[in-house]
Write an enzyme that holds these catalytic residues in place. Structure first.
Site, PDB file in Angstrom:
ATOM      1  N   GLY A 192       3.241  11.325  -8.194  1.00 23.25           N
ATOM      2  CA  GLY A 192       4.102  10.315  -8.793  1.00 23.25           C
ATOM      3  C   GLY A 192       4.908   9.506  -7.792  1.00 23.25           C
ATOM      4  CG  ASN A 216      -1.222   8.756   3.563  1.00 31.46           C
ATOM      5  OD1 ASN A 216      -1.630   7.785   2.942  1.00 31.46           O
ATOM      6  ND2 ASN A 216      -0.600   9.780   2.983  1.00 31.46           N
ATOM      7  CG  ASP A 250       7.528  11.920  -5.489  1.00 31.72           C
ATOM      8  OD1 ASP A 250       6.877  11.204  -4.696  1.00 31.72           O
ATOM      9  OD2 ASP A 250       7.284  13.132  -5.662  1.00 31.72           O
ATOM     10  NE  ARG A 298      -3.958   1.882   2.415  1.00 33.81           N
ATOM     11  CZ  ARG A 298      -4.237   2.589   3.506  1.00 33.81           C
ATOM     12  NH1 ARG A 298      -3.583   2.358   4.635  1.00 33.81           N
ATOM     13  NH2 ARG A 298      -5.176   3.511   3.472  1.00 33.81           N
ATOM     14  CG  HIS A 322      -1.651   5.455   0.111  1.00 32.82           C
ATOM     15  ND1 HIS A 322      -2.293   5.840   1.260  1.00 32.82           N
ATOM     16  CD2 HIS A 322      -2.521   4.638  -0.538  1.00 32.82           C
ATOM     17  CE1 HIS A 322      -3.507   5.283   1.307  1.00 32.82           C
ATOM     18  NE2 HIS A 322      -3.655   4.539   0.241  1.00 32.82           N
ATOM     19  CG  ASP A 323       5.804   7.454  -3.404  1.00 31.85           C
ATOM     20  OD1 ASP A 323       5.667   8.699  -3.411  1.00 31.85           O
ATOM     21  OD2 ASP A 323       6.830   6.890  -3.841  1.00 31.85           O
ATOM     22  N   PRO A 350      -8.383   7.638  -3.770  1.00 30.44           N
ATOM     23  CG  PRO A 350      -9.076   5.914  -5.194  1.00 30.44           C
ATOM     24  CD  PRO A 350      -7.878   6.695  -4.780  1.00 30.44           C
ATOM     25  CG  HIS A 374      -8.404  -3.828  -1.041  1.00 30.05           C
ATOM     26  ND1 HIS A 374      -9.397  -2.891  -1.198  1.00 30.05           N
ATOM     27  CD2 HIS A 374      -7.276  -3.110  -0.762  1.00 30.05           C
ATOM     28  CE1 HIS A 374      -8.899  -1.665  -1.042  1.00 30.05           C
ATOM     29  NE2 HIS A 374      -7.611  -1.771  -0.791  1.00 30.05           N
ATOM     30  CB  THR A 375      -6.330 -10.749  -2.319  1.00 32.06           C
ATOM     31  OG1 THR A 375      -6.409 -12.137  -2.002  1.00 32.06           O
ATOM     32  CG2 THR A 375      -4.852 -10.433  -2.635  1.00 32.06           C
TER      33      THR A 375
HETATM   34  C1  HEM Z   1      -9.317   1.357  -5.694  1.00 33.03           C
HETATM   35  C2  HEM Z   1      -9.291   2.265  -4.740  1.00 33.03           C
HETATM   36  C3  HEM Z   1      -8.835   1.961  -3.344  1.00 33.03           C
HETATM   37  C4  HEM Z   1      -9.472   2.336  -2.217  1.00 33.03           C
HETATM   38  C5  HEM Z   1     -10.756   3.139  -2.115  1.00 33.03           C
HETATM   39  C6  HEM Z   1      -8.709   1.812  -1.110  1.00 33.03           C
HETATM   40  C7  HEM Z   1      -9.010   2.016   0.215  1.00 33.03           C
HETATM   41  C8  HEM Z   1      -8.374   1.410   1.272  1.00 33.03           C
HETATM   42  C9  HEM Z   1      -8.738   1.584   2.646  1.00 33.03           C
HETATM   43  C10 HEM Z   1      -9.848   2.477   3.167  1.00 33.03           C
HETATM   44  C11 HEM Z   1      -7.927   0.784   3.381  1.00 33.03           C
HETATM   45  C12 HEM Z   1      -7.964   0.588   4.897  1.00 33.03           C
HETATM   46  C13 HEM Z   1      -7.193   1.685   5.573  1.00 33.03           C
HETATM   47  C14 HEM Z   1      -7.445   1.702   7.060  1.00 33.03           C
HETATM   48  O1  HEM Z   1      -8.495   1.252   7.493  1.00 33.03           O
HETATM   49  O2  HEM Z   1      -6.565   2.201   7.797  1.00 33.03           O
HETATM   50  C15 HEM Z   1      -7.036   0.120   2.468  1.00 33.03           C
HETATM   51  C16 HEM Z   1      -6.063  -0.778   2.835  1.00 33.03           C
HETATM   52  C17 HEM Z   1      -5.236  -1.416   1.941  1.00 33.03           C
HETATM   53  N1  HEM Z   1      -5.105  -1.128   0.604  1.00 33.03           N
HETATM   54 FE1  HEM Z   1      -6.402  -0.068  -0.500  1.00 33.03          FE
HETATM   55  N2  HEM Z   1      -7.637   1.114  -1.599  1.00 33.03           N
HETATM   56  C18 HEM Z   1      -7.663   1.186  -2.959  1.00 33.03           C
HETATM   57  C19 HEM Z   1      -6.722   0.671  -3.831  1.00 33.03           C
HETATM   58  C20 HEM Z   1      -5.592  -0.019  -3.434  1.00 33.03           C
HETATM   59  C21 HEM Z   1      -4.485  -0.341  -4.296  1.00 33.03           C
HETATM   60  C22 HEM Z   1      -4.355   0.100  -5.750  1.00 33.03           C
HETATM   61  C23 HEM Z   1      -3.599  -1.063  -3.539  1.00 33.03           C
HETATM   62  C24 HEM Z   1      -2.271  -1.632  -3.940  1.00 33.03           C
HETATM   63  C25 HEM Z   1      -1.961  -1.981  -5.170  1.00 33.03           C
HETATM   64  C26 HEM Z   1      -4.181  -1.189  -2.219  1.00 33.03           C
HETATM   65  C27 HEM Z   1      -3.644  -1.915  -1.189  1.00 33.03           C
HETATM   66  C28 HEM Z   1      -4.149  -1.936   0.094  1.00 33.03           C
HETATM   67  C29 HEM Z   1      -3.675  -2.848   1.120  1.00 33.03           C
HETATM   68  C30 HEM Z   1      -2.680  -3.971   0.920  1.00 33.03           C
HETATM   69  C31 HEM Z   1      -4.355  -2.501   2.305  1.00 33.03           C
HETATM   70  C32 HEM Z   1      -4.168  -3.125   3.685  1.00 33.03           C
HETATM   71  C33 HEM Z   1      -3.027  -2.398   4.393  1.00 33.03           C
HETATM   72  C34 HEM Z   1      -2.685  -2.914   5.783  1.00 33.03           C
HETATM   73  O3  HEM Z   1      -3.204  -3.941   6.223  1.00 33.03           O
HETATM   74  O4  HEM Z   1      -1.866  -2.242   6.433  1.00 33.03           O
HETATM   75  N3  HEM Z   1      -5.367  -0.518  -2.185  1.00 33.03           N
HETATM   76  N4  HEM Z   1      -7.325   0.529   1.183  1.00 33.03           N
HETATM   77 CA   LIG Z   2       4.645  10.646  -4.337  1.00 29.25          CA
HETATM   78 CA   LIG Z   3      -6.443 -13.611  -0.193  1.00 28.55          CA
END
Ligand code: HEM
Ligand SMILES: [Ca+2]
Ligand SMILES: [Ca+2]
Length: 298
Positions: free
Chosen positions: A48, A70, A50, A38, A42-43, A140, A170-171
């Site tokens: 970009g 963040n 960076d 993640r 977020h970077d 987003p 999110h797997t």
């Molecule tokens: C499509 C739009 C996306 C939205 C709206 C979104 C939103 C979120 C949110 C709300 C969380 C939980 C944060 C928290 O509760 O503190 C999360 C966690 C996470 N996101 Fe996304 N995300 C998106 C796309 C992505 C992408 C593109 C990746 C990586 C390629 C990603 C990887 C992750 C991972 C691995 C977690 C779990 C992190 C942890 O357990 O520390 N997400 N995301």
């Molecule tokens: Ca950046």
């Molecule tokens: Ca899984």
């Protein structure tokens, strides 16, 4: 301009060093694999890829770590510090923090059983960060509609297909109750028993249990597989934004494809990670190679 061979002469051991640090961090805590993946996302989405996200606040500047997407949420900075200091020992002043994030994302996915890809390298590190940009909605929020998700990704040059594949991240990983409370109490496009079980650890009143965690994937929480998509088909997406990908709209068919065909997900995810890593890198004489990922060189 990025290329997989960027460090093949100047730091041939970089992948080995990153791998050994990531493997031991993930062995200690599986969630860390998701947390590190993640960080690269977020970077890259904020000005970009960076390394801007890694800069700590100072008395004269506030970086991105306390921005809404963040704050109290991104984690794993100590692992990145550990990678950086070990890389500095073998090739001082050569490998950027932005590239360390990109390689760490790959190694995290591999450590949890996911696909491989050829990480492109040669990014340089920013000398600043932007709290305002990180807060502007370029990352987003979890209540996003499908059209907002598509637009946010399109704004950084990524297709709807990339968006659906990247959401498969999110797997793995965990989310806080604040991110999914509205969904589990109010939505109708959610499996009733799934909603109930999530409610048991996420109380309705805001302010109570806000930081309680739930796994994104109800079936294989720490395995990088295609079960995220299977869950969406049974209305077990944890975030509103997750369920948007299979809610009677234009992305339903991709979700169904990835749920039926793990190989097609792996191929699409790998391609999309390369595309995400290409977002507006600093190259050539722009930026710098930070010595410490938390601060600009003095
Ligand atoms: C499509 C739009 C996306 C939205 C709206 C979104 C939103 C979120 C949110 C709300 C969380 C939980 C944060 C928290 O509760 O503190 C999360 C966690 C996470 N996101 Fe996304 N995300 C998106 C796309 C992505 C992408 C593109 C990746 C990586 C390629 C990603 C990887 C992750 C991972 C691995 C977690 C779990 C992190 C942890 O357990 O520390 N997400 N995301
Ligand atoms: Ca950046
Ligand atoms: Ca899984």
């Amino acid at each position: 301009q990025l290329t997989p061979n960027f460090y093949s002469k100047s730091c041939p051991k970089v992948f080995d060093v990153v791998r050994s640090v990531i493997r031991s961090a993930v062995a200690k805590e599986k969630r860390m694999g998701g947390s590190l993946l993640r960080l690269h996302f977020h970077d890259c989405f904020v000005n970009g890829c960076d390394g801007s996200l890694l800069l700590d606040d100072t008395p004269s500047f506030t970086g991105e770590k306390t921005a809404a997407p963040n704050n109290n949420s991104v984690r794993g900075f100590n692992v990145i510090d550990d990678v950086k200091s070990k890389v500095e020992k073998v090739c001082p002043g050569v490998v950027s923090c932005a590239d360390i994030l990109a390689i760490s994302a790959l190694e995290s996915v591999l450590a949890l059983g996911g696909p491989s890809w050829k990480v492109k390298l040669g990014r340089r590190d920013s000398k600043s960060a932007s709290l305002a940009a990180a807060n502007s909605g370029v990352i987003p929020p979890p209540q996003s509609t499908l059209s907002n998700l598509i637009n946010r990704f399109q704004a950084v040059g990524l297709s709807a297909k990339d968006m659906v594949a990247l959401s498969g991240a999110h797997t793995i990983g965990r989310a806080r109750c604040t991110a999914f409370r509205a969904r589990i109490y109010n939505d109708t496009n959610i499996d009733a028993s799934f909603a109930k079980s999530r409610q048991s650890n996420c109380p309705r009143p805001s302010g109570s249990g806000d930081n309680n965690l739930a796994p994104f994937d109800v079936t294989t929480q720490d395995k990088f597989d295609n079960k995220y998509y299977t869950n969406l088909i049974s209305q077990k997406g944890l975030l509103r934004s997750d369920q948007q990908l299979h809610n009677g709209g234009s992305t339903d068919s991709l979700v169904e494809q990835y749920s039926k065909n793990p190989k097609s997900f792996s191929v699409a995810f790998a391609a999309a990670m390369i595309n995400m890593g290409d977002i507006r890198p600093l190259t050539g004489s722009n930026g710098e190679i930070r010595k410490n990922c938390r601060k600009v060189n003095s």
